[in-house]
Design an enzyme around this catalytic site. Sequence first.
Site, PDB file in Angstrom:
ATOM      1  N   ASN A  29       9.605  -4.464  -8.946  1.00 39.44           N
ATOM      2  CA  ASN A  29      10.832  -4.645  -9.735  1.00 39.44           C
ATOM      3  C   ASN A  29      11.880  -5.460  -9.000  1.00 39.44           C
ATOM      4  O   ASN A  29      11.840  -5.519  -7.779  1.00 39.44           O
ATOM      5  CB  ASN A  29      11.410  -3.252 -10.064  1.00 39.44           C
ATOM      6  CG  ASN A  29      10.748  -2.676 -11.288  1.00 39.44           C
ATOM      7  OD1 ASN A  29      10.583  -3.349 -12.293  1.00 39.44           O
ATOM      8  ND2 ASN A  29      10.360  -1.400 -11.191  1.00 39.44           N
ATOM      9  N   GLY A  43       0.818  -1.222   0.000  1.00 41.04           N
ATOM     10  CA  GLY A  43       0.000   0.000   0.000  1.00 41.04           C
ATOM     11  C   GLY A  43       0.840   1.256   0.000  1.00 41.04           C
ATOM     12  O   GLY A  43       0.491   2.255   0.628  1.00 41.04           O
ATOM     13  N   GLY A  44       1.971   1.210  -0.695  1.00 37.97           N
ATOM     14  CA  GLY A  44       2.850   2.383  -0.757  1.00 37.97           C
ATOM     15  C   GLY A  44       2.356   3.381  -1.787  1.00 37.97           C
ATOM     16  O   GLY A  44       1.154   3.603  -1.937  1.00 37.97           O
ATOM     17  N   GLY A  53       0.503   1.550  -4.687  1.00 37.01           N
ATOM     18  CA  GLY A  53      -0.690   0.921  -4.101  1.00 37.01           C
ATOM     19  C   GLY A  53      -1.788   1.926  -3.793  1.00 37.01           C
ATOM     20  O   GLY A  53      -2.969   1.689  -4.062  1.00 37.01           O
ATOM     21  N   ARG A 107      13.360   2.079  -6.360  1.00 33.41           N
ATOM     22  CA  ARG A 107      14.755   2.477  -6.570  1.00 33.41           C
ATOM     23  C   ARG A 107      15.072   3.799  -5.894  1.00 33.41           C
ATOM     24  O   ARG A 107      14.206   4.634  -5.704  1.00 33.41           O
ATOM     25  CB  ARG A 107      15.011   2.689  -8.065  1.00 33.41           C
ATOM     26  CG  ARG A 107      15.103   1.449  -8.823  1.00 33.41           C
ATOM     27  CD  ARG A 107      15.672   1.753 -10.203  1.00 33.41           C
ATOM     28  NE  ARG A 107      14.665   2.104 -11.178  1.00 33.41           N
ATOM     29  CZ  ARG A 107      14.954   2.528 -12.402  1.00 33.41           C
ATOM     30  NH1 ARG A 107      16.210   2.704 -12.767  1.00 33.41           N
ATOM     31  NH2 ARG A 107      13.997   2.803 -13.250  1.00 33.41           N
ATOM     32  N   ASN A 164      13.683  -7.537  -2.887  1.00 30.60           N
ATOM     33  CA  ASN A 164      12.316  -7.724  -3.369  1.00 30.60           C
ATOM     34  C   ASN A 164      11.959  -9.190  -3.597  1.00 30.60           C
ATOM     35  O   ASN A 164      10.789  -9.566  -3.498  1.00 30.60           O
ATOM     36  CB  ASN A 164      12.071  -6.871  -4.616  1.00 30.60           C
ATOM     37  CG  ASN A 164      11.924  -5.395  -4.246  1.00 30.60           C
ATOM     38  OD1 ASN A 164      11.934  -5.041  -3.066  1.00 30.60           O
ATOM     39  ND2 ASN A 164      11.792  -4.539  -5.237  1.00 30.60           N
ATOM     40  N   ARG A 217      17.017  -1.208 -11.678  1.00 30.51           N
ATOM     41  CA  ARG A 217      15.935  -2.057 -11.154  1.00 30.51           C
ATOM     42  C   ARG A 217      16.507  -3.366 -10.614  1.00 30.51           C
ATOM     43  O   ARG A 217      16.031  -3.905  -9.633  1.00 30.51           O
ATOM     44  CB  ARG A 217      14.908  -2.336 -12.244  1.00 30.51           C
ATOM     45  CG  ARG A 217      14.162  -1.099 -12.701  1.00 30.51           C
ATOM     46  CD  ARG A 217      13.105  -1.431 -13.751  1.00 30.51           C
ATOM     47  NE  ARG A 217      12.416  -0.242 -14.217  1.00 30.51           N
ATOM     48  CZ  ARG A 217      12.836   0.508 -15.255  1.00 30.51           C
ATOM     49  NH1 ARG A 217      13.915   0.177 -15.921  1.00 30.51           N
ATOM     50  NH2 ARG A 217      12.145   1.580 -15.618  1.00 30.51           N
ATOM     51  N   HIS A 230      11.869  -5.384 -18.736  1.00 36.68           N
ATOM     52  CA  HIS A 230      11.664  -4.031 -18.215  1.00 36.68           C
ATOM     53  C   HIS A 230      12.974  -3.545 -17.609  1.00 36.68           C
ATOM     54  O   HIS A 230      13.154  -3.541 -16.406  1.00 36.68           O
ATOM     55  CB  HIS A 230      10.558  -4.072 -17.162  1.00 36.68           C
ATOM     56  CG  HIS A 230      10.162  -2.718 -16.646  1.00 36.68           C
ATOM     57  ND1 HIS A 230       9.892  -1.649 -17.467  1.00 36.68           N
ATOM     58  CD2 HIS A 230       9.971  -2.262 -15.384  1.00 36.68           C
ATOM     59  CE1 HIS A 230       9.551  -0.606 -16.732  1.00 36.68           C
ATOM     60  NE2 HIS A 230       9.602  -0.947 -15.463  1.00 36.68           N
ATOM     61  N   ASP A 244      -0.940  -4.005   3.524  1.00 36.47           N
ATOM     62  CA  ASP A 244       0.475  -3.676   3.714  1.00 36.47           C
ATOM     63  C   ASP A 244       0.906  -4.225   5.070  1.00 36.47           C
ATOM     64  O   ASP A 244       0.080  -4.443   5.962  1.00 36.47           O
ATOM     65  CB  ASP A 244       0.719  -2.155   3.655  1.00 36.47           C
ATOM     66  CG  ASP A 244       2.163  -1.819   3.255  1.00 36.47           C
ATOM     67  OD1 ASP A 244       2.390  -1.408   2.103  1.00 36.47           O
ATOM     68  OD2 ASP A 244       3.075  -1.993   4.114  1.00 36.47           O
TER      69      ASP A 244
HETATM   70  N1  APR Z   1       4.273  -7.535   2.144  1.00 36.94           N
HETATM   71  C1  APR Z   1       3.477  -6.522   1.741  1.00 36.94           C
HETATM   72  N2  APR Z   1       3.913  -5.276   1.542  1.00 36.94           N
HETATM   73  C2  APR Z   1       5.203  -5.032   1.743  1.00 36.94           C
HETATM   74  C3  APR Z   1       6.104  -6.042   2.142  1.00 36.94           C
HETATM   75  C4  APR Z   1       5.588  -7.350   2.350  1.00 36.94           C
HETATM   76  N3  APR Z   1       6.360  -8.355   2.732  1.00 36.94           N
HETATM   77  N4  APR Z   1       7.328  -5.490   2.272  1.00 36.94           N
HETATM   78  C5  APR Z   1       7.197  -4.189   1.949  1.00 36.94           C
HETATM   79  N5  APR Z   1       5.912  -3.912   1.632  1.00 36.94           N
HETATM   80  C6  APR Z   1       5.308  -2.629   1.283  1.00 36.94           C
HETATM   81  C7  APR Z   1       5.970  -1.448   1.956  1.00 36.94           C
HETATM   82  O1  APR Z   1       5.560  -1.346   3.315  1.00 36.94           O
HETATM   83  C8  APR Z   1       5.493  -0.289   1.106  1.00 36.94           C
HETATM   84  O2  APR Z   1       4.339   0.333   1.634  1.00 36.94           O
HETATM   85  O3  APR Z   1       5.436  -2.343  -0.103  1.00 36.94           O
HETATM   86  C9  APR Z   1       5.163  -0.940  -0.248  1.00 36.94           C
HETATM   87  C10 APR Z   1       5.982  -0.410  -1.396  1.00 36.94           C
HETATM   88  O4  APR Z   1       5.651   0.925  -1.559  1.00 36.94           O
HETATM   89  P1  APR Z   1       6.697   2.062  -1.908  1.00 36.94           P
HETATM   90  O5  APR Z   1       7.921   1.874  -1.090  1.00 36.94           O
HETATM   91  O6  APR Z   1       6.004   3.360  -1.848  1.00 36.94           O
HETATM   92  O7  APR Z   1       7.097   1.700  -3.427  1.00 36.94           O
HETATM   93  P2  APR Z   1       6.279   2.002  -4.771  1.00 36.94           P
HETATM   94  O8  APR Z   1       6.733   3.270  -5.359  1.00 36.94           O
HETATM   95  O9  APR Z   1       4.837   1.803  -4.546  1.00 36.94           O
HETATM   96  O10 APR Z   1       6.855   0.840  -5.702  1.00 36.94           O
HETATM   97  C11 APR Z   1       6.619  -0.515  -5.406  1.00 36.94           C
HETATM   98  O11 APR Z   1       6.892  -1.206  -7.687  1.00 36.94           O
HETATM   99  O12 APR Z   1       7.621  -0.059  -9.586  1.00 36.94           O
HETATM  100  C12 APR Z   1       7.968  -0.945  -8.549  1.00 36.94           C
HETATM  101  O13 APR Z   1      10.316  -0.517  -8.278  1.00 36.94           O
HETATM  102  C13 APR Z   1       9.048  -0.365  -7.687  1.00 36.94           C
HETATM  103  O14 APR Z   1       9.546  -2.421  -6.559  1.00 36.94           O
HETATM  104  C14 APR Z   1       8.877  -1.164  -6.435  1.00 36.94           C
HETATM  105  C15 APR Z   1       7.373  -1.417  -6.370  1.00 36.94           C
END
Ligand code: APR
Length: 321
Positions: free
Chosen positions: A121, A11-12, A15, A83, A96, A89, A176, A34
């Site tokens: 990614n 839910g970042g 999300g 990133r 990841n 990536r 990608h 999340d």
């Molecule tokens: N289970 C669920 N969520 C998780 C886990 C997990 N085990 N580990 C981390 N997260 C959550 C984080 O808490 C965070 O809220 O994944 C979310 C990722 O969000 P952001 O850090 O904001 O990243 P975002 O910009 O959304 O990108 C997510 O997509 O494009 C790709 O490279 C990018 O790998 C990245 C992904």
Amino acid sequence: MSRKKISIIGGGQIGGVLAQLIALRQLGDAVLFDIVEDMPQGKILDIAEAARVDGFDVNLVGTNKYEDIKGSDLVIVTAGLPRKPGMSRDDLLVTNAKIMQSVAENVKKYAPGSIAIIISNPLDAMVTLFQKVSGFDHGKVLGQAGVLDSSRFSTFIAWELGVSVKDVNAMVLGGHGDTMVPLTRYANVNGIPVMELLERKYGNAAKAKEVMTAMVDRTKMAGGEVVKLLKTGSAFYSPASSAIAMAESIIYDEKRLLPVSAFLKGEFGFKGYYVGVPAVLGSAGVEKVVELTLDDEEKKLLDSSVKAVESLVADMERLGF
Ligand code: APR
């Protein structure tokens, strides 16, 4: 028709935008999961409180419990680190992969009947891992990259030619990453080849080629360009929109032909890899990979892009995933 249930894992940044787009388009009921406590609940509360103003009415849930994704028709995975400036990536692989493994195990457990769109990614490796761990049919697991890369390429073409981006059709194939393959020969504005329009604009073929090469290079580096500007995190509006286009084609059985990371069983001469190729998306997920004629140069580029994916997947396997 009953409403579809769409769960977003992670839910970042991406999300959150996904949840809002699902609500705005009333694509279905949405669950935002999340591991960070309270955060998805807070985002969903914020989005839900705009319902009166935006005029949508769907059920929205923010959660830290995987049980809440039960019965999902579609799962969109964004979990994982984005990133930082200077990172590729591929640098995200180990972190990841660990996250993707646990996500896939839980989706398998709680939403075994779903179709999964992966956004995390390094994309093609993460799609591969999700499918391996979940054991889902290959056609029910696909990755979002090509729709975004193609949209970026189309945007640059529209800006260069001074035409509406709505009339630009351009496709990017391959992995990608830096080896992605924008198909310049097939790029067109309502059927008119972009190369022809560039030649008319500049009056000579060499300059047209130079301008096209610059757009191709910018497309390949477009994600990094955003990372450099944002400084914290990577692109999130456009990846979310791109995944929504894929989700809509699946939910409404539109059979759109979109470039996605799909499993190849011999198409384009490759077997056993997830790579960006044109595919028909419908209610069964990836219903067909569509082949097209590539010239020697395009074949060579696709070949080296698939090799890059192969080597990343091999690295991932060597690391025990
Ligand atoms: N289970 C669920 N969520 C998780 C886990 C997990 N085990 N580990 C981390 N997260 C959550 C984080 O808490 C965070 O809220 O994944 C979310 C990722 O969000 P952001 O850090 O904001 O990243 P975002 O910009 O959304 O990108 C997510 O997509 O494009 C790709 O490279 C990018 O790998 C990245 C992904």
